[in-house]
Design an enzyme around this catalytic site. Structure first.
Site, PDB file in Angstrom:
ATOM      1  N   SER A  80       0.799  -1.224   0.000  1.00 48.31           N
ATOM      2  CA  SER A  80       0.000   0.000   0.000  1.00 48.31           C
ATOM      3  C   SER A  80       0.834   1.278   0.000  1.00 48.31           C
ATOM      4  O   SER A  80       0.354   2.319  -0.445  1.00 48.31           O
ATOM      5  CB  SER A  80      -0.933   0.014   1.214  1.00 48.31           C
ATOM      6  OG  SER A  80      -1.893  -1.005   1.128  1.00 48.31           O
ATOM      7  N   HIS A 352      -4.491  -1.399  -4.840  1.00 49.59           N
ATOM      8  CA  HIS A 352      -4.015  -2.693  -5.333  1.00 49.59           C
ATOM      9  C   HIS A 352      -5.137  -3.708  -5.265  1.00 49.59           C
ATOM     10  O   HIS A 352      -6.191  -3.466  -4.665  1.00 49.59           O
ATOM     11  CB  HIS A 352      -2.810  -3.182  -4.518  1.00 49.59           C
ATOM     12  CG  HIS A 352      -3.078  -3.245  -3.036  1.00 49.59           C
ATOM     13  ND1 HIS A 352      -3.846  -4.235  -2.456  1.00 49.59           N
ATOM     14  CD2 HIS A 352      -2.690  -2.422  -2.025  1.00 49.59           C
ATOM     15  CE1 HIS A 352      -3.920  -4.015  -1.149  1.00 49.59           C
ATOM     16  NE2 HIS A 352      -3.236  -2.931  -0.863  1.00 49.59           N
TER      17      HIS A 352
END
Length: 466
Positions: A80, A352
């Site tokens: 992240s 993601h």
């Protein structure tokens, strides 16, 4: 012929400028919604779970869409930190790095005297790169970052801090604290609105706060001294005056509760006193919109990712729906004063993917969390060994039975049911697939096609007119 040539050249130049975003409508305000780990399968499963196959999430109704590549500088599958930092800075960086130059190497923080990761081991002289939040602040706009995770977690941290490793959360907290040691001067007089969890990173260590700061600083006291309203509960957030900066930390340690637990009866943990993401978003808009120059706000639904790592699809879908509700609430709120969103750009995306996948040929209309039932006869589908299985599974994670057995509906639909996985790992990983971006409002037309995540930063800047 000369006139025709000039007209043709002018048309070509204008088309190129539009394609590059130079002619995008300037947005006074930008709200960037980030569903952490909210890959395409998560979005689809959440839609079906809440609204059915024919239904729509609010994010589905935004008219502009793009497909986003998510790889990081050193990995096919990103974490992240660099994926969100790519959106916020336009720079492709290494896994675990927060808003630093591409060549920055992640270096894990060390343990302090209390056993916490309170020692920042990043080498001196590291090069930071400006974030869209910092650029907006420099232009006189109000800025904010709110999340359901710890405020110092990777996603929110990329908007206001610069550090070589996402786990140096005590240092990240100091970077956000106006005027104090380690403060990020690029934030000017400070981020105007901050909300999330992880109060321990801002308060001193004690026998009752064993995950607190080893340096003894109370950063919340320092925030208050700089004119911030400091809140610890939903009620205190609601009572906060609109003329002051604001920081709300709604969890003593760690993240806010999952939405499923926040609204449970009886409530678990601190959920009863915590605001929903929608409530935080509306309060943030109220506070930031007082600035006549406009604002930038980042809103993260961060616990989607955590439930997926824990292979608990029910909590992941419930948090995705809560995130979508925040998008819906924000659009309705903004339309009260900006009916056509002529001054406001709203972007919704994920940083993601994850490894959540659909199994079998399930019958339309069935509960997506249930065991798979065939579309022809609605009878339980069976694997090659004659055992039932759930429609949702994960590509990897801890629940890979040595020998599969039947799964019944009562078990599969429980709040704490953990889906089965293909590859056995201690924790489910991110997925490397592309994610979807959706946009509406001022400047939204430029979000289209397949884009690298770094290009989103350029489009945000273009929408702002920077």
């Amino acid at each position: 012929m000369k006139l025709a040539f000039k007209l043709s050249l002018l048309t070509t130049l204008v088309a190129a400028s539009v394609a590059n975003g130079a002619y995008a409508a300037d947005a006074k305000n930008v709200i960037f919604f980030l569903g952490d780990g909210m890959g395409p399968s998560v979005v689809t499963a959440s839609r079906i779970y809440k609204y059915g196959e024919d239904g729509s999430l609010t994010m589905d109704t935004l008219e502009r869409t793009a497909r986003i590549k998510t790889f990081s500088n050193d990995a096919q599958t990103t974490d992240s930190a660099p994926s969100m930092a790519a959106y916020m800075t336009g720079v492709k960086m290494n896994n675990e790095v927060i808003s630093m130059a591409q060549e920055t190497i992640a270096k894990e923080p060390g343990r302090d005297a209390n056993g916490n990761l309170g020692v920042d081991n990043c080498p001196a002289g590291g090069k930071s790169v400006p974030t869209i939040l910092e650029l907006a602040k420099a232009k006189g706009k109000a800025v904010g970052a709110i999340t359901t995770t710890e405020l110092t977690h990777a996603t929110p941290a990329t908007t206001f801090s610069h550090i070589c490793n996402r786990n140096a959360q005590y240092a990240i907290a100091a970077q956000a604290t106006p005027g104090g040691a380690g403060y990020n001067a690029a934030l000017g007089d400070g981020v105007d609105v901050l909300m999330g969890g992880g109060r321990n990173h801002f308060t001193p260590w004690s026998t009752s706060n064993k995950y607190g700061r080893v340096d003894g600083r109370n950063l919340l006291t320092e925030f208050a001294a700089k004119g911030y309203t400091v809140a610890a509960t939903k009620a205190e957030m609601a009572a906060a005056p609109s003329g002051k900066k604001f920081i709300g930390l709604y969890s003593t340690r760690s993240h806010l509760e999952y939405e499923l637990d926040r609204t449970a009866t009886p409530p678990l943990g601190e959920g009863a006193t915590q605001p929903s993401l929608s409530e935080m978003t509306l309060k943030a808009i109220d506070l930031l919109s007082k600035n006549t120059n406009g604002y930038f706000l980042m809103v993260e639904g961060g616990r989607i990712d955590h439930a997926l790592h824990g292979i608990n699809a029910k909590r992941a879908l419930t948090d995705t729906i809560a995130f979508d509700d925040a998008v819906k609430a924000a659009i309705a709120k903004i339309r009260e004063t900006d009916p056509k969103l002529e001054n406001t750009l709203i972007v919704v995306t994920a940083d993601h993917d994850h490894t959540l996948a659909f199994n079998g040929y399930g019958k339309r209309g069935n509960n997506i969390l249930d065991i798979n039932r065939g579309y022809k006869d609605n009878q339980p589908s069976k694997d090659a060994d004659g055992n039932t299985y759930t429609t949702l599974v994960f590509g990897n994670g801890p629940n890979r039975p040595a020998l599969r057995s039947n799964v019944d509906s009562a078990t599969a639909l429980k709040d704490n049911y953990l889906q089965e996985t293909g590859v056995r790992l201690a924790s489910e990983t991110h997925g490397g697939g592309d994610v979807k971006l959706l946009a509406t409002g001022a400047g939204a037309k430029t979000f289209k096609g397949t884009l690298d995540n770094t290009k989103v930063f350029d489009l945000l800047k273009a929408a702002f007119g920077f």
